[in-house]
Write a protein that holds these residues in place. Sequence first.
Motif, mmCIF file in Angstrom:
data_model
loop_
_atom_site.group_PDB
_atom_site.id
_atom_site.type_symbol
_atom_site.label_atom_id
_atom_site.label_comp_id
_atom_site.label_asym_id
_atom_site.label_seq_id
_atom_site.Cartn_x
_atom_site.Cartn_y
_atom_site.Cartn_z
ATOM 1 N N ILE A 26 -16.977 -23.385 -1.055
ATOM 2 C CA ILE A 26 -16.381 -22.064 -0.857
ATOM 3 C C ILE A 26 -17.293 -20.906 -1.278
ATOM 4 O O ILE A 26 -16.871 -19.747 -1.218
ATOM 5 C CB ILE A 26 -15.028 -21.945 -1.608
ATOM 6 N N ALA A 27 -18.530 -21.196 -1.678
ATOM 7 C CA ALA A 27 -19.396 -20.108 -2.143
ATOM 8 C C ALA A 27 -20.839 -20.232 -1.670
ATOM 9 O O ALA A 27 -21.422 -19.236 -1.256
ATOM 10 C CB ALA A 27 -19.359 -20.014 -3.669
ATOM 11 N N PHE A 28 -21.436 -21.391 -1.756
ATOM 12 C CA PHE A 28 -22.833 -21.566 -1.360
ATOM 13 C C PHE A 28 -22.912 -21.980 0.107
ATOM 14 O O PHE A 28 -22.109 -22.803 0.553
ATOM 15 C CB PHE A 28 -23.515 -22.661 -2.189
ATOM 16 N N PRO A 29 -23.908 -21.477 0.836
ATOM 17 C CA PRO A 29 -24.051 -21.905 2.228
ATOM 18 C C PRO A 29 -24.591 -23.326 2.377
ATOM 19 O O PRO A 29 -24.406 -23.953 3.413
ATOM 20 C CB PRO A 29 -25.032 -20.883 2.819
ATOM 21 N N GLN A 30 -25.231 -23.855 1.345
ATOM 22 C CA GLN A 30 -25.802 -25.204 1.422
ATOM 23 C C GLN A 30 -24.694 -26.250 1.568
ATOM 24 O O GLN A 30 -23.613 -26.107 1.011
ATOM 25 C CB GLN A 30 -26.615 -25.542 0.158
ATOM 26 N N GLU A 31 -25.024 -27.294 2.313
ATOM 27 C CA GLU A 31 -24.107 -28.417 2.457
ATOM 28 C C GLU A 31 -24.701 -29.693 1.888
ATOM 29 O O GLU A 31 -23.977 -30.645 1.626
ATOM 30 C CB GLU A 31 -23.765 -28.630 3.931
#
Length: 159
Positions: A26-31
């Motif tokens: 819900i906060a970082f674009p990394q997956e």
Amino acid sequence: MIIRKYDEKDLQQMIDIWNEVVEDGIAFPQEEFLDSASGKEFFESQSYTGVAEDDGRIVGLYILHPNNVGRCGHICNASYAVSSDARGRHIGEQLVLNCLNKGKELGFRVLQFNAVVESNIHARHLYERLGFLQLGTIPGGFRMKDGHYENICPYYHEL
């Protein structure tokens, strides 16, 4: 609690905290999650990586790096992560304040956040309280872990 430059002995705790935020979705674009090799490379590649240490334990961290290159290389970007069991103690605020000073020390002129999720009210209130200005809203700019899209709000702060 002290905020200092990270040391290699901190890496596993840092990776655990970073991955916890990535897992939340819900906060970082990394997956992708960091492992010991990719985490070491990732944190070493930053202009600065700071950690919040409390009684010998890493409870939070931030990364600071250029937001762009060349004629826009004076603008930096940062990300912050606080361990879920240490939240609510204003660690994030201390990390942001330290980052603002470090960015200026490193010669950056502006700190810009590209993708603050609109529903991340705690972060947005903190940034606004510290003098960050919202640049606008990008509709559906962030894909949440469950697949729905939320708006993002870019912010900046002159250093």
